[in-house]
Write an enzyme that holds these catalytic residues in place. Structure first.
Site, mmCIF file in Angstrom:
data_model
loop_
_atom_site.group_PDB
_atom_site.id
_atom_site.type_symbol
_atom_site.label_atom_id
_atom_site.label_comp_id
_atom_site.label_asym_id
_atom_site.label_seq_id
_atom_site.Cartn_x
_atom_site.Cartn_y
_atom_site.Cartn_z
ATOM 1 N N TYR A 118 0.815 -1.215 0.000
ATOM 2 C CA TYR A 118 0.000 0.000 0.000
ATOM 3 C C TYR A 118 0.850 1.267 0.000
ATOM 4 O O TYR A 118 0.429 2.303 -0.479
ATOM 5 C CB TYR A 118 -0.901 0.042 1.244
ATOM 6 C CG TYR A 118 -2.229 -0.631 1.081
ATOM 7 C CD1 TYR A 118 -2.300 -2.001 0.830
ATOM 8 C CD2 TYR A 118 -3.417 0.089 1.195
ATOM 9 C CE1 TYR A 118 -3.519 -2.626 0.696
ATOM 10 C CE2 TYR A 118 -4.641 -0.535 1.065
ATOM 11 C CZ TYR A 118 -4.697 -1.896 0.825
ATOM 12 O OH TYR A 118 -5.903 -2.501 0.690
ATOM 13 N N LYS A 166 3.087 -15.418 2.653
ATOM 14 C CA LYS A 166 3.315 -16.173 1.413
ATOM 15 C C LYS A 166 4.808 -16.418 1.331
ATOM 16 O O LYS A 166 5.493 -15.986 0.394
ATOM 17 C CB LYS A 166 2.778 -15.359 0.217
ATOM 18 C CG LYS A 166 2.702 -16.104 -1.094
ATOM 19 C CD LYS A 166 1.574 -17.114 -1.174
ATOM 20 C CE LYS A 166 1.673 -17.909 -2.461
ATOM 21 N NZ LYS A 166 0.705 -19.017 -2.535
ATOM 22 N N ASP A 198 -3.150 -18.324 0.758
ATOM 23 C CA ASP A 198 -4.177 -19.034 -0.017
ATOM 24 C C ASP A 198 -4.849 -20.099 0.842
ATOM 25 O O ASP A 198 -6.073 -20.265 0.830
ATOM 26 C CB ASP A 198 -3.590 -19.611 -1.320
ATOM 27 C CG ASP A 198 -2.249 -20.317 -1.130
ATOM 28 O OD1 ASP A 198 -1.680 -20.276 -0.019
ATOM 29 O OD2 ASP A 198 -1.761 -20.922 -2.107
ATOM 30 N N ASP A 222 -6.285 -6.927 4.223
ATOM 31 C CA ASP A 222 -7.421 -6.253 3.589
ATOM 32 C C ASP A 222 -8.386 -7.306 3.047
ATOM 33 O O ASP A 222 -9.596 -7.258 3.283
ATOM 34 C CB ASP A 222 -6.906 -5.351 2.456
ATOM 35 C CG ASP A 222 -8.034 -4.656 1.720
ATOM 36 O OD1 ASP A 222 -8.949 -4.139 2.390
ATOM 37 O OD2 ASP A 222 -8.011 -4.639 0.471
ATOM 38 N N ASP A 226 -12.155 -8.823 4.966
ATOM 39 C CA ASP A 226 -13.480 -8.791 4.339
ATOM 40 C C ASP A 226 -14.078 -10.195 4.306
ATOM 41 O O ASP A 226 -15.264 -10.390 4.579
ATOM 42 C CB ASP A 226 -13.406 -8.247 2.905
ATOM 43 C CG ASP A 226 -13.602 -6.738 2.850
ATOM 44 O OD1 ASP A 226 -13.294 -6.065 3.852
ATOM 45 O OD2 ASP A 226 -14.068 -6.230 1.802
HETATM 46 C C1 IPM Z 1 -10.377 -1.034 4.123
HETATM 47 C C2 IPM Z 1 -10.632 -0.482 2.726
HETATM 48 C C3 IPM Z 1 -9.466 0.429 2.347
HETATM 49 C C4 IPM Z 1 -8.222 -0.431 2.272
HETATM 50 C C5 IPM Z 1 -9.688 1.191 1.039
HETATM 51 C C6 IPM Z 1 -10.943 2.024 1.070
HETATM 52 C C7 IPM Z 1 -8.492 2.028 0.676
HETATM 53 O O1 IPM Z 1 -10.833 -1.495 1.816
HETATM 54 O O2 IPM Z 1 -10.308 -0.250 5.072
HETATM 55 O O3 IPM Z 1 -10.244 -2.251 4.261
HETATM 56 O O4 IPM Z 1 -7.956 -1.081 1.258
HETATM 57 O O5 IPM Z 1 -7.493 -0.463 3.267
HETATM 58 MG MG MG Z 2 -10.778 -3.425 2.651
#
Ligand code: IPM
Ligand code: MG
Length: 331
Positions: A118, A166, A198, A222, A226
């Site tokens: 990032y 990884k 993975d 990230d 999710d």
């Molecule tokens: C998160 C989001 C952010 C990230 C985006 C909006 C830049 O997906 O907070 O997980 O990738 O960190």
């Molecule tokens: Mg995210």
């Protein structure tokens, strides 16, 4: 927060500041200086959600809401994002996974937040524009502080830390593994294991109960956070904390929900539970945080929920908030 303050005899002072799309519209910058100054001067930050559909359709726009968030993480030194993934018994049937797989799932995702691909340099395009590159960079120091944080959390939980990397491919991952193995010597109570990313993605679906604390680098975190957040079937309920060297930031895991603007239908629980994390982690008010979490659980049991959780007989956002405030004040 006001109900908690009243009940426990605190008075909280609030400052409001813009970030993301709203800040771009008003000031041209996704993170105005004034916002950053207010954040640094506060004991904790409660963050709404950023993003607006008008920016989603153009990922190449020069100024984007996400830049505000990334700048804030970097400016406040928020090196770890912590997301508890817990199941709520009354909501288990909403999960995409079978009930028996979810039994007892209680995971803490710790994602490194200010390093890796990032923020790594160089990033960009070759002169002819036909090649693009991002760099994944980690120093031992960056790995150490977040792995230590994960171990500290695990000591208060089941004592297990899974490091996700990884290391069969990436040099940064090999440094993560090497560093983690050194650090765990300082934590005799901790059992540490290692998974390739993975495989971890697969096991989160197949056997989420095997995890206690997961710690991983920025981009893997990230993606996995999710994934982890939907297995419980309640994305709208999940809070997170971004912890750093100074002020911590607390925010719901879900994004903005522009379709709901002005309709009084959005689920407030992700934000309310983020406020509970703020009380506990940001202000060290554990009893206050527990009272707030208990009120949320009771509201779920009582069926006081917004339309994402109950289509046939939904409450408005305000009704849920008011019910929770009343519960705190009178219990
Ligand atoms: C998160 C989001 C952010 C990230 C985006 C909006 C830049 O997906 O907070 O997980 O990738 O960190
Ligand atoms: Mg995210």
């Amino acid at each position: 927060m006001n109900a908690v303050g009243k009940k426990f005899n605190h008075s909280f002072n609030y400052e409001y500041a813009l970030v993301g799309a709203a800040a771009i519209d008003k000031t041209g910058s996704p993170l105005p200086d004034e916002t950053l100054i207010k954040c640094k001067a506060s004991d904790a930050v409660l963050f709404g959600a950023i993003g607006d559909p008008k920016y989603d359709n153009d990922p190449s726009a020069r100024v984007r809401p996400e830049q505000g968030l990334l700048a804030m993480r970097s400016e406040l030194g928020l090196y770890a994002n912590v997301r508890p993934v817990t199941t709520f018994p009354s909501l288990l049937d909403r999960s995409p996974l079978k009930r028996e797989i979810l039994d007892g799932v209680d995971i803490l995702m710790v994602r490194e937040l200010t390093g890796g691909i990032y923020f790594g340099k160089p990033q960009g395009r070759s002169e002819d524009g036909k090649t693009a590159y991002d760099s994944c960079v980690y120093s031992k120091f960056e790995i150490e502080r977040v792995v230590r944080l994960a171990c500290e959390y695990a000591l208060k939980r089941k004592g297990k830390v899974t490091v996700v990397d990884k290391a069969n491919v990436l040099a940064t991952s090999r440094l993560w593994r090497e560093t983690s193995k050194e650090i765990v010597h300082d934590y005799p109570g901790i059992e540490m294991d290692f998974l390739f990313v993975d495989n971890a993605a697969m096991q989160l679906i197949q056997n989420p109960g095997r995890f206690d604390v997961i710690v991983t680098e920025n981009m893997f975190g990230d993606i996995l956070s999710d994934e982890a957040s939907v297995i419980t079937g309640s994305l709208g309920l999940l809070p997170s904390a971004s912890i750093g060297s100074s002020t911590s930031v607390f925010e719901p895991v879900h994004g903005s929900y522009p379709q709901a603007a002005g309709k009084n239908i959005a689920n407030p629980l992700g934000t309310i539970l983020s406020a509970a994390m703020l009380l506990e982690t940001g202000l060290n008010l554990t009893g206050e945080s527990e009272a707030l979490k208990r009120a949320v659980e009771k509201s779920l049991e009582a069926g006081m929920v917004t339309e994402d959780l109950d289509r046939s007989n939904p409450c408005s956002t305000n009704m849920v908030g008011d019910w929770i405030s009343e519960y705190i004040l009178h219990n």
